[in-house]
Design a protein around this motif. Structure first.
Motif, mmCIF file in Angstrom:
data_model
loop_
_atom_site.group_PDB
_atom_site.id
_atom_site.type_symbol
_atom_site.label_atom_id
_atom_site.label_comp_id
_atom_site.label_asym_id
_atom_site.label_seq_id
_atom_site.Cartn_x
_atom_site.Cartn_y
_atom_site.Cartn_z
ATOM 1 N N THR A 59 0.840 -1.190 0.000
ATOM 2 C CA THR A 59 0.000 0.000 0.000
ATOM 3 C C THR A 59 0.884 1.253 0.000
ATOM 4 O O THR A 59 2.079 1.185 0.322
ATOM 5 N N ASP B 228 -7.708 5.260 -2.742
ATOM 6 C CA ASP B 228 -7.954 4.845 -1.347
ATOM 7 C C ASP B 228 -6.958 5.474 -0.384
ATOM 8 O O ASP B 228 -6.597 4.867 0.640
ATOM 9 N N ASP C 248 -4.324 3.730 1.851
ATOM 10 C CA ASP C 248 -4.587 2.299 1.623
ATOM 11 C C ASP C 248 -4.533 1.911 0.144
ATOM 12 O O ASP C 248 -4.764 0.746 -0.198
ATOM 13 N N THR C 249 -4.261 2.882 -0.723
ATOM 14 C CA THR C 249 -4.195 2.587 -2.155
ATOM 15 C C THR C 249 -3.131 1.526 -2.427
ATOM 16 O O THR C 249 -1.992 1.638 -1.954
#
Lengths: 135, 93
Positions: free
Chosen positions: B27, B70, B73-74
């Motif tokens: 992430t 995100d 959190d991508t």
């Protein structure tokens, strides 16, 4: 010293007038060693405000990539002050992201637009010479 | 394949002058943690005291601003490119 091609200077003034009363912004691409600007990338002011500006993040990435593709770097940022002199505000100083950059401000406060440029390092502002050169 | 991380000029001195460094896929948050572990001088630029991503940093995964994905959190896949740029803002307020 910051050196602007005449067409870049005209584009900056035109953008400031187009977007007034909102502040406009854009990124200066050129040679970090000499301060010679080769291209100006108009950017969207994501804050859409007459008092603050935020360079739209995707515009910034696009300008950075295009500058690098042309063999240059983003070496500074331009924004407009529509009603106040071209001097960095407290916010400009505290949020200046890179001490190697040139911080140029075009002011529309007087009848004739005026452009000044500054270096900002550790909260200290130093004005630099701006040369507008044809060609 | 590692992730390529493109650094802005302001962070390069903390990475021995490199403009691109490699990191492990994961992430965005994990990659930033890895970077700060390897280059501690970047910590204040990238993370708040509480370990959140700094507001005044733009992070992109393959040209997409992670604010529209995100955020921390991508996911960053093998071979992807992560770009870090300083957010640019100012004004009278």
């Amino acid at each position: 010293m910051l050196t602007l091609p005449l067409d870049v200077y005209h584009d900056i003034v035109a953008q400031a007038l187009d977007e007034a009363p909102l502040e406009c912004c854009g990124l200066l691409a050129g040679d970090p060693e000499t301060g010679q600007v080769h291209r100006y990338f108009r950017c969207t002011n994501a804050a859409a405000s007459a008092r603050i500006y935020t360079v739209e993040a995707r515009d910034q990435l696009r300008a950075t990539r295009r500058a690098e593709d042309d063999g240059f770097e983003v070496i500074g940022v331009l924004h407009s002050h529509t009603h106040t002199p071209p001097y960095p505000s407290h916010t400009d100083i505290t949020q200046a992201p890179d001490p190697t950059w040139h911080y140029a401000i075009v002011s529309l406060a007087d009848a004739e637009p005026s452009l000044r440029s500054f270096r900002i390092a550790d909260g200290t502002v130093t004005e630099e010479t701006v040369l507008v050169a044809a060609g | 394949m590692p992730v390529s991380v493109r650094l802005p000029t302001v962070l390069r001195p903390h990475a021995a002058g490199q403009s691109v460094v490699e990191a492990s896929p994961g992430t965005v948050g994990a990659i930033v943690t890895e970077l700060v572990g390897r280059f501690p001088g970047m910590k204040g630029n990238l993370l708040t005291d509480s370990g959140e991503l700094q507001r005044f940093v733009n992070i992109y995964v393959n040209d997409e601003d992670i604010r529209y994905l995100d955020k921390a959190d991508t996911a960053v896949a093998d071979g992807a490119e992560l770009t870090i740029l300083p957010a640019v803002a100012g004004g009278l307020a």
